[in-house]
Design a protein around this motif. Structure first.
Motif, PDB file in Angstrom:
ATOM      1  N   LEU A   1       0.827  -1.205   0.000  1.00  0.00           N
ATOM      2  CA  LEU A   1       0.000   0.000   0.000  1.00  0.00           C
ATOM      3  C   LEU A   1       0.859   1.251   0.000  1.00  0.00           C
ATOM      4  CD1 LEU A   1      -2.882  -0.870   2.497  1.00  0.00           C
ATOM      5  CD2 LEU A   1      -3.157  -0.155   0.111  1.00  0.00           C
ATOM      6  N   GLU A   2       1.877   1.265   0.838  1.00  0.00           N
ATOM      7  CA  GLU A   2       2.762   2.430   0.896  1.00  0.00           C
ATOM      8  C   GLU A   2       3.452   2.648  -0.451  1.00  0.00           C
ATOM      9  OE1 GLU A   2       5.195   1.323   4.195  1.00  0.00           O
ATOM     10  OE2 GLU A   2       3.900   2.320   5.674  1.00  0.00           O
TER      11      GLU A   2
ATOM     12  N   ILE B   1       0.886   4.014  -3.038  1.00  0.00           N
ATOM     13  CA  ILE B   1       0.519   5.405  -2.763  1.00  0.00           C
ATOM     14  C   ILE B   1       1.638   6.353  -3.199  1.00  0.00           C
ATOM     15  CG2 ILE B   1       0.061   7.053  -0.893  1.00  0.00           C
ATOM     16  CD1 ILE B   1      -1.384   4.681   0.554  1.00  0.00           C
ATOM     17  N   GLU B   2       2.884   5.921  -3.027  1.00  0.00           N
ATOM     18  CA  GLU B   2       4.024   6.770  -3.386  1.00  0.00           C
ATOM     19  C   GLU B   2       4.313   6.765  -4.889  1.00  0.00           C
ATOM     20  OE1 GLU B   2       5.883   8.818  -1.478  1.00  0.00           O
ATOM     21  OE2 GLU B   2       4.388   8.415   0.074  1.00  0.00           O
TER      22      GLU B   2
ATOM     23  N   LEU C   1      -4.086   3.910   6.136  1.00  0.00           N
ATOM     24  CA  LEU C   1      -3.486   4.076   4.807  1.00  0.00           C
ATOM     25  C   LEU C   1      -4.551   4.067   3.718  1.00  0.00           C
ATOM     26  CD1 LEU C   1      -0.264   1.860   4.869  1.00  0.00           C
ATOM     27  CD2 LEU C   1      -0.354   4.313   4.422  1.00  0.00           C
TER      28      LEU C   1
ATOM     29  N   SER D   1      -5.316   7.619   1.989  1.00  0.00           N
ATOM     30  CA  SER D   1      -4.521   7.607   0.757  1.00  0.00           C
ATOM     31  C   SER D   1      -4.939   8.737  -0.186  1.00  0.00           C
ATOM     32  CB  SER D   1      -4.709   6.255   0.047  1.00  0.00           C
ATOM     33  OG  SER D   1      -4.321   6.328  -1.304  1.00  0.00           O
ATOM     34  N   ASP D   2      -3.950   9.482  -0.691  1.00  0.00           N
ATOM     35  CA  ASP D   2      -4.260  10.489  -1.712  1.00  0.00           C
ATOM     36  C   ASP D   2      -4.786   9.840  -2.987  1.00  0.00           C
ATOM     37  OD1 ASP D   2      -3.502  12.560  -0.074  1.00  0.00           O
ATOM     38  OD2 ASP D   2      -1.544  12.852  -0.996  1.00  0.00           O
ATOM     39  N   THR D   3      -4.355   8.608  -3.241  1.00  0.00           N
ATOM     40  CA  THR D   3      -4.790   7.870  -4.422  1.00  0.00           C
ATOM     41  C   THR D   3      -6.093   7.137  -4.113  1.00  0.00           C
ATOM     42  OG1 THR D   3      -2.452   7.478  -4.923  1.00  0.00           O
ATOM     43  CG2 THR D   3      -4.075   6.178  -6.159  1.00  0.00           C
TER      44      THR D   3
ATOM     45  N   VAL E   1      -8.903   4.357  -3.820  1.00  0.00           N
ATOM     46  CA  VAL E   1      -8.770   2.901  -3.681  1.00  0.00           C
ATOM     47  C   VAL E   1     -10.120   2.244  -3.942  1.00  0.00           C
ATOM     48  CG1 VAL E   1      -8.010   1.004  -2.218  1.00  0.00           C
ATOM     49  CG2 VAL E   1      -7.021   3.283  -1.887  1.00  0.00           C
TER      50      VAL E   1
ATOM     51  N   CYS F   1     -11.882   1.503   1.951  1.00  0.00           N
ATOM     52  CA  CYS F   1     -11.668   1.877   0.549  1.00  0.00           C
ATOM     53  C   CYS F   1     -12.694   2.925   0.120  1.00  0.00           C
ATOM     54  CB  CYS F   1     -11.763   0.647  -0.344  1.00  0.00           C
ATOM     55  SG  CYS F   1     -10.488  -0.605  -0.025  1.00  0.00           S
TER      56      CYS F   1
END
Length: 257
Positions: free
Chosen positions: A40-41, A44-45, A89, A93-95, A97, A116
């Motif tokens: 996940l990290e 997201i990055e 997370l 999350s900025d992204t 899901v 999510c």
């Protein structure tokens, strides 16, 4: 080294994270939790990942905590201190899901689904908050579940532990869409395609807006939202979006366009 239980693949702007521990119904074992958090990290990055899809192999999405590990264990070994970080997370999350369920979710697995932004399930999928039936409490997952559910349904289902289907899950706000199994991937793709058309910064800011505490004073909230709106209208992303609209083309951030 044990085989990896969670996989990450990034292609076409979508990061797909797959729970792959069918031997224990994708239970949240210590290894699976570690790998899920790491992937996940990474997703997201990754600037190439515009959308994250959380999915699974085998007939079960996630059966919750691995009870074989939890029996006789202390709280940190049970993941009580670790699992909230995974939910956070997903939630923060900025992204965006999207959860894809071809099969059942139980307990902590329902927590993953509720964390999510979008959740799509095959109609064969079932759900249950089974905690009370083994003498524990759905405490950690309540932080992500309760904002989703109709209050009456939350009381009923968390107190009884009753199993319910995907159509009801959609009706009470736990998931967005229940579809026939053969239409599951198309429905997930429909959502990921729409999400990928949003500006990355705008999506992140909109997620933060949806999470925010609006407070008691409407005038102050409106003032803050006016400033946020002005910031994005003047931003490079906002200007590109408006220019693309005027020129009848896709904005620069849309994958494949």
């Amino acid at each position: 080294m044990p085989d990896e239980l969670v996989h990450l693949d990034v292609a076409g702007g979508t990061a797909t994270i797959t729970l792959d521990s069918p031997h224990n119904r994708n239970a949240l074992s210590a290894q699976l939790r570690r790998e899920l958090r790491a992937h996940l990290e990474a997703a997201i990055e990754d600037e190439a990942a515009r959308v994250i899809v959380l999915t699974h192999t085998g007939p079960v999405f996630c059966s919750g905590m691995d009870l074989r590990e939890s029996r006789g264990a202390g709280s940190s070994e049970q993941g009580v201190n670790e699992f909230p970080g995974i939910l956070a997370l997903l939630w923060e999350s900025d992204t965006p899901v999207v959860a894809r369920l071809a099969g059942p979710a139980r307990a902590g697995g329902v927590g993953l689904v509720s964390a999510c932004d979008i959740a799509v399930a095959a109609r064969e999928a079932t759900f249950a908050f089974t905690e009370v039936r083994i003498g524990v409490v759905p405490a950690v997952i309540s932080s992500t579940v309760l904002p989703r559910l109709v209050p009456r349904a939350a009381h009923e289902l968390m107190l009884t532990g009753e199993t319910f289907g995907a159509d009801r899950a959609a009706a009470i706000g736990l998931i967005n869409s229940a579809v026939d199994a053969d239409g599951l991937d198309a429905e997930v793709a429909r959502y990921t395609d729409m999400l990928a058309r949003g500006g990355p910064r705008a999506l992140a800011a909109t997620k933060a807006l949806l999470r925010r505490d609006r407070g008691e004073h409407l005038a102050q909230d409106l003032e803050a939202m006016l400033a946020l709106s002005a910031e994005f209208f003047a931003s490079e992303e906002g200007q590109e979006g408006m220019t693309a609209f005027a020129e009848k083309r896709a904005p620069s951030w849309v994958p494949g366009d």
